[in-house]
Design a protein around this motif. Structure first.
Motif, mmCIF file in Angstrom:
data_model
loop_
_atom_site.group_PDB
_atom_site.id
_atom_site.type_symbol
_atom_site.label_atom_id
_atom_site.label_comp_id
_atom_site.label_asym_id
_atom_site.label_seq_id
_atom_site.Cartn_x
_atom_site.Cartn_y
_atom_site.Cartn_z
ATOM 1 N N TYR A 6 -7.116 1.450 8.058
ATOM 2 C CA TYR A 6 -8.452 0.985 7.733
ATOM 3 C C TYR A 6 -9.162 0.412 8.963
ATOM 4 O O TYR A 6 -10.341 0.683 9.198
ATOM 5 C CB TYR A 6 -8.403 -0.057 6.614
ATOM 6 N N ARG A 13 -11.596 7.803 -0.926
ATOM 7 C CA ARG A 13 -11.520 7.605 -2.369
ATOM 8 C C ARG A 13 -10.126 7.321 -2.894
ATOM 9 O O ARG A 13 -9.903 6.478 -3.728
ATOM 10 C CB ARG A 13 -12.029 8.857 -3.081
ATOM 11 N N ARG A 14 -9.207 8.072 -2.388
ATOM 12 C CA ARG A 14 -7.850 7.953 -2.929
ATOM 13 C C ARG A 14 -7.106 6.756 -2.355
ATOM 14 O O ARG A 14 -5.966 6.498 -2.679
ATOM 15 C CB ARG A 14 -7.069 9.216 -2.619
ATOM 16 N N PHE A 15 -7.791 6.058 -1.558
ATOM 17 C CA PHE A 15 -7.177 5.064 -0.715
ATOM 18 C C PHE A 15 -7.519 3.666 -1.228
ATOM 19 O O PHE A 15 -7.011 2.664 -0.748
ATOM 20 C CB PHE A 15 -7.769 5.314 0.687
ATOM 21 N N LEU A 16 -8.330 3.644 -2.240
ATOM 22 C CA LEU A 16 -8.936 2.385 -2.643
ATOM 23 C C LEU A 16 -7.970 1.336 -3.140
ATOM 24 O O LEU A 16 -8.081 0.163 -2.783
ATOM 25 C CB LEU A 16 -9.987 2.656 -3.720
ATOM 26 N N ASN A 17 -7.051 1.732 -3.970
ATOM 27 C CA ASN A 17 -6.147 0.734 -4.512
ATOM 28 C C ASN A 17 -5.296 0.101 -3.417
ATOM 29 O O ASN A 17 -5.069 -1.113 -3.428
ATOM 30 C CB ASN A 17 -5.276 1.345 -5.606
ATOM 31 N N LEU A 28 -6.170 -0.183 -0.401
ATOM 32 C CA LEU A 28 -7.070 -1.000 0.390
ATOM 33 C C LEU A 28 -7.289 -2.368 -0.268
ATOM 34 O O LEU A 28 -7.240 -3.405 0.394
ATOM 35 C CB LEU A 28 -8.400 -0.264 0.522
ATOM 36 N N ARG A 29 -7.503 -2.329 -1.554
ATOM 37 C CA ARG A 29 -7.729 -3.588 -2.265
ATOM 38 C C ARG A 29 -6.531 -4.518 -2.110
ATOM 39 O O ARG A 29 -6.678 -5.711 -1.870
ATOM 40 C CB ARG A 29 -7.974 -3.286 -3.737
ATOM 41 N N PHE A 82 -6.608 -6.067 1.205
ATOM 42 C CA PHE A 82 -7.594 -7.141 1.262
ATOM 43 C C PHE A 82 -7.025 -8.420 0.659
ATOM 44 O O PHE A 82 -7.234 -9.518 1.175
ATOM 45 C CB PHE A 82 -8.859 -6.746 0.496
ATOM 46 N N GLU A 83 -6.330 -8.234 -0.445
ATOM 47 C CA GLU A 83 -5.804 -9.414 -1.126
ATOM 48 C C GLU A 83 -4.737 -10.110 -0.286
ATOM 49 O O GLU A 83 -4.674 -11.336 -0.231
ATOM 50 C CB GLU A 83 -5.238 -9.031 -2.495
ATOM 51 N N LYS A 94 -10.478 -8.097 5.446
ATOM 52 C CA LYS A 94 -11.723 -7.804 4.745
ATOM 53 C C LYS A 94 -12.922 -8.343 5.513
ATOM 54 O O LYS A 94 -13.884 -7.619 5.768
ATOM 55 C CB LYS A 94 -11.692 -8.407 3.344
ATOM 56 N N ARG A 123 -15.596 -6.082 7.403
ATOM 57 C CA ARG A 123 -16.905 -6.243 6.790
ATOM 58 C C ARG A 123 -17.963 -6.519 7.862
ATOM 59 O O ARG A 123 -19.031 -5.889 7.889
ATOM 60 C CB ARG A 123 -16.797 -7.433 5.827
ATOM 61 N N SER A 168 -20.394 2.003 -1.763
ATOM 62 C CA SER A 168 -19.727 2.003 -3.049
ATOM 63 C C SER A 168 -19.949 3.321 -3.774
ATOM 64 O O SER A 168 -19.063 3.823 -4.464
ATOM 65 C CB SER A 168 -20.229 0.839 -3.894
ATOM 66 N N MET A 188 -17.413 5.821 -3.220
ATOM 67 C CA MET A 188 -16.077 5.554 -3.722
ATOM 68 C C MET A 188 -15.891 6.010 -5.169
ATOM 69 O O MET A 188 -14.790 6.066 -5.678
ATOM 70 C CB MET A 188 -15.784 4.050 -3.646
#
Lengths: 192, 192, 192, 192
Positions: C71, C110-114, C116-117, C120-121, C127, C131, C166, C169
């Motif tokens: 990322y 797109r397939r990478f979002l989970n 990535l989240r 971030f957490e 993030k 950002r 967004s 995504m």
DNA sequence: TATGAATGAGTGTTCATTCAT
DNA sequence: TATGAATGAACACTCATTCAT
């Protein structure tokens, strides 16, 4: 074609007509599935027989009871063929037809062997009883032919049965090879 | 007793000593469990081999690969026995020892048949290759004895192999019966 | 195209040329696999990068470290595009090219979002830092265009960034729909 | 809140009260876990629903069937809200309440996106059907408001739906940012 | 009694991570 | 240092069996 066709049995087997009907259907369905070999779950058997899984379990409380019932029925059918050919055909023709029938029949059991072995281990009576019945059938055909002088007399039914029966079970032989070997065995048996 | 004892193999089999060790252990563990017949889960195989389940899967990505490996090794061992008896024993003794060894050996495969059939279906090369190897082994012993004049010449290795091999697979014969039938077959083979 | 091209880094990142090479290869391999979406195991990443799994773990001790590295690199590349178009193209052309580039780029995530989240957490700094970098890039392009008077001034970079980013995504929009919507947004942005 | 409250359904869904109960519980449990995002194994779903794993599989033979069921139910619920606000509230209030509800609702789906995409790929009908249902819902609210003259007429439901829906899916926006952006969009929609 | 829903131990398999070579 | 073998928890899924309707 099965033998237990009387409406009542000594051991209290199904009285009601529909129950007997279901019993037969279940055995038949199980036989077909065991021959096909794959996906022989209790669910599949019940489905093929057109009854609910609960009904299957009412008739056969454990899976192995199904295996046993199928095998008993199998043995019965082979024995019946023996009794039939002996009275309906000439001695040599009888043994020829019987052995080929036996082979064709036995070939369908290949996928069924492990289940069968387990059933034998859990219930030795099953083994001895069916053994006797089969031996009797083979002997009936063999001895009739021997008395008629068309077959060698230095072979016992048990030996024939052992060779032929086990041959059919092999994973290593194709159906065609089995048939050819039966031909060889018949050749060897014949008095010329 | 296995044949691949060199540290490196042309096909890229495990080089590291521990990996090779595990590979052998796994095949051995699988063989034992397949012979015992029950509870032959991948977990059980790994446990018996003393390795983690992941290690089993590194060596054999699918269950059927284990079946195949065990069978290939089996065939190899039988062939090796054939090659050994031919050089170490007198011709008749050789065939006698070999057939009994073959029988004892094959009896252990009974519970393994359904898996084996599936492996054959998925990988026909396995069937033809092992078939050839086995045929070669039996022929080696048989022809040596035939050339020495101690065994009938009107039988092919394939017929011997078919009868003996399949006989051993039967669920219906006990170990003792198989041994007795082998005696009968040997009697029939001998030139007197 | 990446930015960390100096041979040494303050934080002790790879000194040796081959190590740096591996690092880059791994990030690149991971990016490709994350875009393809399926079977993105650590093993697969190492394989695609042409290194052993151990080497992957030397560079990225946890899976999430790979996600983070990919990322960070992604963000860097987008920012670099922004910096390039601003100096190389006319203001309106710059924003047009940049937004389309951004969209095409973001669609691959797109397939990478989970993953990535999760990153971030676990690491809020990731993030906020990325950002800022992204906001800066968008702002650079947007404000240049606004100063040149070709784009409305009542929109902040954050709003643009939120809507466009967004949108890309969404699982619900096709690539074509995204492109069309970008056209709409560009229309809305333009001072006529 | 669900719509299928009749005891029997034409398509043969579970008739027995307990089965229907379990079906609903399972969908609800799955929804909650998908929103929480982590550890959404089949086991976890069954556990949260308070049933055995077998029961889950009776209702949904494959994992993807759970995903599909949850999504269909989701879409249904949003559509129902649309139908309700249209008859119960003033046009502007309706669109305001609906969009905020939609956003709050959609935000829960973020972690669910990859599964959803897979479900779309495996079953395109799912995508088109739910797409239609959602479009219809948004259009219902939007056109009512447009006919009442409180909302701009140069926007299609699809555009609204695309922007709002996808926005909510972003990993990059916080819940608060989404709410704020909805405010902006509502401002832009209003006829003043 | 017949039905089929519910159960849960068990199976094959995957994959992030560790560790010996 | 780079490699890849070893590990085992976790997962999706199956199926014999029990039990409520």
């Amino acid at each position: 074609m099965t033998i237990q066709e009387s409406a009542t049995t000594s051991e209290g087997r199904p009285q009601r007509a529909d129950a007997r009907r279901n019993h037969e259907r279940l055995v038949e369905a199980a036989r077909e599935l065991f021959e096909e070999g794959t996906d022989t779950s209790m669910e599949a058997i019940a489905k093929r027989a057109g009854v609910g899984i609960g009904t299957l379990y009412r008739h056969f409380p454990k899976r192995i009871d199904v295996v046993e019932a199928v095998y008993r029925d199998d043995v019965e059918q082979v024995a019946i063929v023996a009794e039939r050919v002996v009275v309906e055909l000439e001695p040599w023709e009888a043994i020829d037809v019987f052995l080929h029938a036996f082979v064709n029949y036995a070939l369908g059991k290949r996928r069924f062997l492990n289940e069968l072995r387990e059933a034998f281990e859990k219930n030795p009576e099953l083994k001895s009883a069916s053994r006797e019945r089969l031996d009797g059938a083979v002997r009936l055909v063999l001895e009739t032919a021997q008395r008629a002088g068309v077959v060698r007399t230095d072979l016992t039914s048990e030996e024939i049965y052992g060779l032929v029966g086990s041959m059919c079970m092999s994973a290593l032989l194709t159906t065609e090879q089995c048939d050819r070997l039966i031909g060889l065995i018949l050749d060897g048996l014949r008095v010329r």
